[in-house]
Write a protein that holds these residues in place. Structure first.
Motif: not given
Ligand code: BG6
Length: 472
Positions: A87, A136-137, A140, A143-144, A201, A204, A281
């Motif tokens: 994160d 769901k966090q 992302e 994706a990063k 995911a 994305r 989404e």
């Protein structure tokens, strides 16, 4: 076979690299996994601090791949090497340097890299703090990770796989999706929720890859073990059909159509399962389906499915079929020591079936057999592995040459020995033996097995010469 057919092999780096806290890498869900051995296998544990030391031997390992004549090599970028906690905002440059060096070396050797963006390697912190993909966090954060890797390797890597064996996430949720089922949640809801979160995911990732490198080719990936009905009754046929759909086709149906299929909506409705999806989404799933270039899968074995005569309630029956733990055996096929049945023809069936259903180019990105092997005087006579590959390569040739399947390539599992998904070294898959035992690392030397020379000949003949006439 077509001239540019991508012969080669694949590896899961988290199972091979070791160096598990080197150069800024963080612990991941494989490092911290408590091993549950397969039935019949005595409990054992290997830690992952060294594995087969691919981190320090990767050039030597790639030299072996070049010597075998590989056209392509699939490896995975370990997420916790790039984002040790998962994160944080910034990527670990040393991790990116490592994979860029690896890609450069592959290209220098004329081997096309095929990169998996996640393979059993979610940062452990994301499991412990967020419960992985149930939250769901984490989509992302993933994706990063994808963006950091693709930004660094763009223009060098042409083929990307978004997610290893995305369809197995609810079965092996901790390892595959970094997540544990909340105690108060029904298994069916867990299955549905995880399926949808992972599809967001995946979508994305497709969006990021195509934005960062429009020339890149992106594929979805599942494990495909086609299920045959145990008997020729309509009940068993329906049972096999239902489970094939829910366990194998569902993610591919969503990836290719951009929609949740009717049978899945129906499944949720009948069980009062509601999974919220925002308009964004839904839109990203829809848009990614138009950008997907190919579908890929691992194939090791087929399976069988039977219905349950004693369950009369239709919903209870479906649930029992979906989460059936009976491990039924097909009476027609032999198996390896771990009970994985050997069905070469099943690979032809898999190819024809997936091609008929999706009309997309296919890519076999894993296929192989695990064997308990001992090295004697520097030699490993793995004729059993050669026999396995003979059947499977013959089957894929039939699918291409007789059935007209558009197949991009074949990646065997695996170039070198590594720790199995159960973290054991006894179950070996490589063309190259790595000299270590369970509790003694020995010299970690590399020794080509007999199958190494056989596969080299297969590639040199573009799949024409499968004979096991190797002088070794
Ligand atoms: C595949 C995984 O499902 O099976 C690999 O993608 C794994 O990572 C392979 O190694 C073989 O399974 P196992 O349990 O024998 O390692």
């Amino acid at each position: 076979m077509k001239k540019d057919f991508l012969w080669g092999a694949a590896l899961s780096n988290v199972q091979a690299e070791g160096a598990y806290l080197e150069d800024g890498k963080g612990l991941n869900v494989y490092d911290t996994l408590e091993v549950t051995p397969e039935p019949g296998i005595p409990p054992m544990f290997c830690d992952t601090s060294v594995a087969t030391d691919h981190y320090h031997h990767y050039k030597e390992d790639i030299d072996h791949m070049a010597e075998m004549g590989f056209k392509a090599y699939r490896f995975s970028v370990i997420w916790s090497r790039i984002h040790p906690m998962g994160d944080e905002d910034h990527a670990n440059e040393k991790g990116l340097d490592f994979y860029e060096d690896m890609v450069d070396y592959l290209l220098e050797k004329g081997i096309e890299p095929v990169v998996s963006l996640v393979h059993f390697d979610m940062p452990d912190h994301l499991l412990k703090t967020y419960n992985g993909f149930m939250n769901k966090q984490v989509i992302e954060f993933y994706a990063k990770h994808v963006e950091s890797v693709v930004e660094r390797l763009k223009g060098k890597v042409k083929y990307w796989l978004t997610y290893n064996e995305i369809n197995t996430a609810s079965m092996l949720s901790r390892l595959i999706a970094g997540t544990l089922k909340p105690e108060d949640m029904k298994t069916t809801e867990f299955f549905a929720r995880l399926t949808i979160h992972l599809q967001i995911a995946h979508a994305r990732a497709v969006e990021v890859i195509k934005r960062v490198d429009p020339q890149a080719q992106v594929g979805g990936m599942i494990n495909y073990s086609p299920l045959y009905p145990l008997s020729c009754t309509s009940d068993d046929m329906m049972a096999a059909d239902f489970k094939n759909k829910m366990m194998s086709y569902l993610p591919l149906d969503i990836m290719t159509s951009g929609q949740l299929p009717m049978y899945f909506k129906n499944f949720m409705e009948k069980r009062d399962i509601v999974v919220e999806m925002s308009e964004d989404e839904k839109a990203v799933i829809e848009a990614s389906s138009k950008k997907l270039d190919f579908l890929s899968f691992s194939y090791y074995t087929s399976g069988v499915q039977a219905s349950f005569e004693d369950i009369k309630d239709p919903i209870a029956l479906e649930d029992a079929i979906l989460f059936d733990g009976r491990r039924l055996k097909n009476p027609h096929y032999a198996a390896n020591e771990w009970g994985w049945q050997i069905d070469g023809g099943g690979l032809r069936y898999a190819l024809v079936n997936l091609y008929d259903r999706y009309h997309k180019p296919l890519f076999i990105v894993e296929n192989g057999i695990g064997i308990d092997e001992k090295m004697v005087d520097g030699k490993i006579y793995d004729d059993e592995r050669i026999a396995y590959y003979q059947k499977h390569v013959a089957a894929l040739k039939q699918a291409c040459e007789q059935d007209g399947v558009d197949l991009m390539g074949y990646l065997a599992w695996s170039p070198i020995d590594f720790l199995s998904s159960h973290k054991e070294i006894r179950k070996r898959y490589g063309f190259v033996y790595v000299n270590r035992d369970f509790d003694d690392l020995l010299d970690l030397g590399r020794y080509p097995k007999k199958s190494y020379y056989w596969y080299k000949k297969v590639i040199a003949s573009n799949g024409e010469d499968l004979a096991n006439d190797i002088e070794y």
